[in-house]
Design an enzyme around this catalytic site. Sequence first.
Site, PDB file in Angstrom:
ATOM      1  N   CYS A  45       6.885  44.970 -34.393  1.00  0.00           N
ATOM      2  CA  CYS A  45       7.734  44.429 -35.445  1.00  0.00           C
ATOM      3  C   CYS A  45       9.114  44.087 -34.916  1.00  0.00           C
ATOM      4  O   CYS A  45       9.610  42.974 -35.089  1.00  0.00           O
ATOM      5  CB  CYS A  45       7.838  45.426 -36.587  1.00  0.00           C
ATOM      6  SG  CYS A  45       9.125  45.064 -37.778  1.00  0.00           S
ATOM      7  N   GLY A 117       0.154  57.280 -24.140  1.00  0.00           N
ATOM      8  CA  GLY A 117      -0.562  58.459 -24.613  1.00  0.00           C
ATOM      9  C   GLY A 117      -2.068  58.267 -24.601  1.00  0.00           C
ATOM     10  O   GLY A 117      -2.576  57.168 -24.826  1.00  0.00           O
ATOM     11  N   ALA A 271      -2.769  31.573 -32.015  1.00  0.00           N
ATOM     12  CA  ALA A 271      -2.364  32.499 -33.082  1.00  0.00           C
ATOM     13  C   ALA A 271      -3.506  32.618 -34.086  1.00  0.00           C
ATOM     14  O   ALA A 271      -3.380  32.259 -35.257  1.00  0.00           O
ATOM     15  CB  ALA A 271      -1.088  32.001 -33.770  1.00  0.00           C
ATOM     16  N   ASP A 314      -1.614  49.051 -38.541  1.00  0.00           N
ATOM     17  CA  ASP A 314      -2.610  48.040 -38.188  1.00  0.00           C
ATOM     18  C   ASP A 314      -3.934  48.660 -37.733  1.00  0.00           C
ATOM     19  O   ASP A 314      -5.000  48.106 -37.988  1.00  0.00           O
ATOM     20  CB  ASP A 314      -2.071  47.129 -37.075  1.00  0.00           C
ATOM     21  CG  ASP A 314      -0.895  46.279 -37.552  1.00  0.00           C
ATOM     22  OD1 ASP A 314      -0.554  46.369 -38.756  1.00  0.00           O
ATOM     23  OD2 ASP A 314      -0.334  45.529 -36.742  1.00  0.00           O
ATOM     24  N   HIS A 446      21.796  33.878 -64.098  1.00  0.00           N
ATOM     25  CA  HIS A 446      21.673  32.436 -64.014  1.00  0.00           C
ATOM     26  C   HIS A 446      22.812  31.897 -63.172  1.00  0.00           C
ATOM     27  O   HIS A 446      23.932  32.350 -63.305  1.00  0.00           O
ATOM     28  CB  HIS A 446      21.737  31.828 -65.420  1.00  0.00           C
ATOM     29  CG  HIS A 446      21.632  30.336 -65.415  1.00  0.00           C
ATOM     30  ND1 HIS A 446      20.441  29.688 -65.179  1.00  0.00           N
ATOM     31  CD2 HIS A 446      22.566  29.374 -65.586  1.00  0.00           C
ATOM     32  CE1 HIS A 446      20.645  28.381 -65.219  1.00  0.00           C
ATOM     33  NE2 HIS A 446      21.925  28.162 -65.467  1.00  0.00           N
TER      34      HIS A 446
END
Lengths: 474, 454
Positions: A45, A117, A271, A314, A446
């Site tokens: 990220c 790890g 991608a 993920d 507004h």
Amino acid sequence: MTVDQPLRVAVLGAGPGGYAAAFHAADLGMNVTLIDESPLPGGVCLFRGCIPSKALLHAAHLIEETREAAAWGINFAEPEIDLTALRGWKQRVVDRLTRGLGALSRQHSVRYLQGRGHFEDPNTIRVRTDGEVTDINFDYAIIATGSVPAIPAALRLNSPLVMDSTAALDLPDVPGSLLIVGGGYIGLELGSVYSALGSRVTVVEMTGGLLPGADRDLVEPLEKRLRSQFEAILLNTRVAELAEQDGRIRARLSAADIADPERDFDRVLVAVGRAPNTRNLGLEQTSIEVDSRGFIHVDHMRRTAEPTIFAIGDVAGEPMLAHKANHEGRVAAEAIAGQPAIFDPAGIPAVVFTDPELAWCGLTEGQARERGIPFEVSRFPWAASGRNITMGRTDGLTKLIIEPGTERILGIGIVGVGAGELMGEATLAIEMGTRVTDLHLTVHAHPTLAETLMEAGSLYFGHSPHYIARAPRP
Amino acid sequence: MPTDFRLPELGENITEADVVLVLVREGDTIAVDQPIATIETEKATVDVPSGVTGRITQIHIAAGQTVSPGAVIVTVDAAIGAEAAVSKLPAAPAAAVTATPPPLASPPAPAAEPSPPLAAPTPAPAAKPEPTEAVTVPASTPPAPAPATPAPPEGTAAAFAAPSVRTFSREIGVDIHAVQGSGPGGRIDIEDVKRHARELRATPVAGGIPPLPDFSQFGEVERQPLSRFRRTIARSTATTWSQIPLVTLFSTADSSAFEAIRRRYRDAASRAGGTLTDGVLLMKLVGAALKEFPQFNATLDLQREELILKQYVHIGLAVDTDRGLVVPVLRDVDKKTIVDLAADFRGISDRVKANALTLEEMRGASFTISSLETLGVSHFTPLVNWPEVAILGVGSNADLPSYEREELRVHKRIALSLSFDHRVIDGADGARFLRWLVNAIHEPAMLDIPEAAS
């Protein structure tokens, strides 16, 4: 383990899931080790995903706006782009945030261990750092190793001209022509960046539409604008083969009726998606179960089949989004602390940071139809939004998916400038079980784009002051 | 003009009902009093008659659904033949309103799949290859271990409640999907969760008990949803069990004298459309006993620390049916003759068999008689039907030997079991009540029975 000793928790992966889990676990009184290969926390990220791409998109939007400003009577010369300086600014953004996370680790009393790890057994992770080996014994571990760009074998070419998203974010140059394989959010966002910088962008998407999964009425305004900026958007098209030839990449495209299947590009960005990063972690030393796509099976607390090990982000399944990982990290930490935490959001927002932005949360219209869920829709077109017009725009749409009978808002989809920021209110509305009446009766400032949410609510009752769509409800 | 027709009040303390059958379809024209749906409440299965006339434009209920009084069940266009109100529903399928009604036994939408088997982690064999791209793990990998926190049913949307309310619900161990929301549109707030938790505490059958073991490890099992009758019985008996300090006394009465009474009034009873059974006679005697011992015909109001003495004698009769226990009520037993009671009893038995009891006929009992006589039971310990304070259990009425003036004789002897709430009634008072009743059975003539002949 006795009650007096804090639980030892090892978190593998320091992205937005891992660091959130680590910090929260530490705050809950656990003894936490956060393990990652990078010198600082941040993960995909911060280092090569959300953050650098948003910095570049910010620059891209500025370039596009200077071009549009001509219509408002403001003329800019074509921008001169100093790539080195742009890269440097992007890097400073990343550095600032990741250094901040490093400091936060210390402040949360989390031990940060740089290294790779590997599970040795259900209570041990072996961490290798420059030949040095440290065994971390844990009561509980949280796997948050994220994902990596997926590249199909046919497109795997040992050439720097074929990039994944990580390479593309490094901004090696501004190619004259760029082929983007995949019409998902990564392809479209990076395509927008390179297009604004001056590349002629061609997007090739295998399915019949951009951003599969998003509702078509939301995609339409985005696709229209992208088609005006990009060289080409080819749907129902595959890239069958890539080959390097004379310093360029020749792509062989495959589609039902394609006139010139062989096309040359200066660079290619692949991608097509991301794959969970669950390989070479030593999961076979545990009872953890991984599905055919590489996702780890977890329960609603994010616990794997190995009772001492949790998985978040993920690696734990779709949607692969930082904020989902972050929330899961919190859930896992609380579950380990013995709290009755479960992962049960009413909606997880998804934002595509293109121009216009496309965002949604909760149930989409497509999902509702697919699953046979009864629903009603209220659409407010931004052509009737004062704020949108003041920005020189007429495109945009705010859409509410409503449960008949209860008036509960099940989903919200928005396309338009700044749609991502509107997801705050939209997600809160869904999470709080807001009814259309509530949205309709809440005073909105507004002129803002957030008004479109209120107006879509009002429109459900046929009372929108700015748009006439149907007869008022009885 | 579209008009919403709402589910009418169903009687005191009835807050919800299950829809068994929807008897109308969208587009049907209905008249006042025409049945719209069959619903099952805690006490009975009844048809809901329409209160409006017109063409049905929308049906808001479906079989299996739970509805509360006041909920809109159909929307009717009162102007028959006029343009139907535009249905805002898109093509997506609406609630399951089918032409062929689903079978009666269709369970309410199952909440969840049975829990996955309990954790039995199989240690990974050392030879298991590291997952590489070429390795595909079979899709049918076993599910994750059973969780400590109950999992929401797969695929269910988040409950109609704010995250803070959902969290609170988990913290106190309440399945929020089971909570009925009182907010607009059915939104659940924190008070709803608390109320549900209080109800659960009174219903050990539904919660507050340790998780069940996984029985599939011992053999095949089948899960059946509890009917509303069963759930009601579970709740009320658990209330009695947990709230009432119960004492049961046993006695036996010589019922030989019943025979003479039966013979004498049989024809009168039969002319009135009834059958004079031992049960009817016993009921009449119990009615008289309740006038003599008013604290047995009472309710304890702990909040106000008062005893509510009923000035009426309505006796509930616990009846075994294939749907479960049903307790029809015979009113003003003390004021009726045995002939009237015989006729009343016949009428109510017929309606029990036909599942045609009205809610009214199952409310307001001040004392209950439970008979297991025909099933060959002698004495037993009946549970008081709260908020009543006493119940009489009637067992076998069989020929038993007994000594009469040093001579062994055989008499019909009826087994009586009296359970009562010790907070209201002391053991000795219970014994007095039972002795009074036994004496009355021995000498029924002491009652005002002859009037019955008139």
